[in-house]
Design an enzyme around this catalytic site. Structure first.
Site, short mmCIF file in Angstrom:
data_model
loop_
_atom_site.label_atom_id
_atom_site.label_comp_id
_atom_site.label_asym_id
_atom_site.label_seq_id
_atom_site.Cartn_x
_atom_site.Cartn_y
_atom_site.Cartn_z
N SER A 262 0.90 -1.19 -0.17
CA SER A 262 0.20 0.06 -0.56
C SER A 262 0.48 1.45 0.02
O SER A 262 1.98 1.22 0.56
CB SER A 262 -1.02 -0.16 1.02
OG SER A 262 0.04 0.23 1.77
N HIS B 267 -2.98 7.23 -3.68
CA HIS B 267 -3.49 5.86 -3.20
C HIS B 267 -3.43 5.15 -4.35
O HIS B 267 -3.79 5.31 -4.58
CB HIS B 267 -4.23 6.16 -2.44
CG HIS B 267 -5.13 5.30 -1.89
ND1 HIS B 267 -5.79 4.67 -2.03
CD2 HIS B 267 -3.97 3.97 -1.13
CE1 HIS B 267 -6.12 3.55 -1.58
NE2 HIS B 267 -5.19 2.81 -0.26
N VAL C 52 -2.57 -2.56 -3.84
CA VAL C 52 -3.06 -4.60 -4.58
C VAL C 52 -2.84 -5.26 -3.01
O VAL C 52 -1.35 -5.53 -2.46
CB VAL C 52 -2.18 -4.60 -5.86
CG1 VAL C 52 -2.25 -3.80 -6.73
CG2 VAL C 52 -0.47 -4.57 -5.11
N HIS D 20 -20.41 10.64 5.66
CA HIS D 20 -20.81 12.50 6.18
C HIS D 20 -20.75 14.07 5.74
O HIS D 20 -21.58 14.94 5.92
CB HIS D 20 -20.00 12.12 7.82
CG HIS D 20 -18.62 12.40 7.42
ND1 HIS D 20 -17.98 10.83 7.29
CD2 HIS D 20 -17.59 12.69 7.78
CE1 HIS D 20 -16.95 11.42 6.76
NE2 HIS D 20 -16.23 12.87 7.41
N GLY E 124 -4.36 -6.30 15.02
CA GLY E 124 -2.98 -5.66 15.75
C GLY E 124 -2.30 -4.98 15.33
O GLY E 124 -0.88 -6.13 15.58
N ARG F 29 0.44 -3.52 12.77
CA ARG F 29 1.53 -2.13 13.21
C ARG F 29 1.23 -0.71 12.90
O ARG F 29 0.92 -0.51 12.30
CB ARG F 29 2.77 -2.54 12.27
CG ARG F 29 3.79 -1.24 13.15
CD ARG F 29 5.44 -1.91 12.69
NE ARG F 29 6.39 -0.51 13.54
CZ ARG F 29 7.02 -0.29 12.49
NH1 ARG F 29 6.37 0.67 11.59
NH2 ARG F 29 7.84 0.66 12.82
#
Length: 302
Positions: free
Chosen positions: A94, A108, A111, A177, A260, A262
């Site tokens: 990413s 951005h 894959v 939003h 969880g 990093r």
């Protein structure tokens, strides 16, 4: 159905990270990527690379991750509840680039591949990814080039693929939003298994390989354009929308947090600076207003 080749996916993704970082360093001309190899106690790890305070990029992050666990997180099973409780292995690359010049857009790309396994059951795998563009000032030639390159990435896989992935991107990168798109779109796909492993892997590779041809010509055109405080203030204000999307709506961010992952790697997509202004409306007829009126809309750019 073709055989799943996890090692081939990992080899491709690591090479993609290397190629993208080399191209971005060459474009920037001054700054280099910091390499940070990390491990995850629950299984797997990755390598985060961050370029900061460059001549072209205020921040660029390109992250490879390969993580595994005993149970898929909720973000991965929200649309596939039958996979709840399965173990998983997920890997991907990413990247987010936040340019210094407000006339150069943020980009951005992602894959990824995931396989979910359970004793006595067939593995379930899928690919996902795409790329999208977030300009601060609109240039039609840039957006047309971006979408033409996205179309080229999809072309070998059938005429129906590009319209489907473009619409998917428009639907996904939308701030509900705010009732506005994050940017001008591009490609997005998830849970992709069409044609078997080889065909799906080929689509993921094509999307990854077309990111640099899509972005570098735009960056070259815009990186040296003169700008002042007005343009900088607008860039920081619009970056706030980017932060809102990533923290409120992005499935990848949620997957990382729920599994969880990093934190430094998950949140490397954030811009180094952003701003919010109360009930701000750009001046009618201005270049800032034109972004909303002519670019942050659903449109067939080709």
């Amino acid at each position: 159905m073709s055989t799943v080749n996890i090692q081939a996916v990992e080899t491709y993704l690591r090479d993609l990270q290397n190629r993208i970082c080399a191209a971005f360093e060459q474009l920037d001309g001054t700054a280099k990527f910091q390499h940070d190899v990390w491990t995850r106690p629950e299984g797997g790890g990755g390598e985060s690379r961050v370029l900061a305070d460059g001549a072209v990029f205020e921040r660029a992050g390109v992250n490879f991750s390969d993580v595994s666990g005993a149970k898929l997180p909720p973000a991965a099973t929200a649309q596939r509840p039958e996979l709840s409780g399965r173990g998983f292995r997920a890997m991907g690359v990413s990247l987010v680039v936040h340019p210094r010049n407000p006339y150069q857009p943020t980009a951005h790309a992602n894959v990824r591949f995931l396989v979910a396994e359970a004793p006595g059951a067939e593995p379930v795998w899928w690919f996902g990814g795409g790329f999208d563009l977030t300009p601060y000032y609109g240039f039609e030639e840039d957006v047309r080039h971006w979408h033409a390159t996205a179309r080229d990435a999809c072309a070998p896989f059938g005429a129906q693929v590009h319209p489907k992935l473009k619409q998917w991107c428009d639907d996904y990168f939308f701030l509900k939003h705010r009732n506005e798109p994050r940017g001008v779109g591009g490609l997005f796909f998830d849970d992709w298994r069409e044609g078997g492993f080889d065909a799906s892997f080929a689509l993921m590779r094509s999307v990854g390989d077309h990111l640099l041809p899509a972005y570098l010509p735009i960056a070259q055109r815009r990186k040296d354009m003169p700008y002042g405080q007005r343009e900088r203030d607008w860039q920081l204000y619009r970056r706030g929308r980017y932060v809102e999307f990533n923290l409120v709506w992005d499935r990848g961010t949620l997957f990382g947090l729920q599994s969880g992952g990093r934190i430094e790697s998950i949140l490397m997509s954030m811009p180094p600076l952003a701003a919010w202004r109360y009930d701000y409306q750009p001046e009618p007829g201005s270049a800032e207003a034109r972004l909303y009126e002519e670019f942050l809309i659903r449109k067939d750019w080709l």
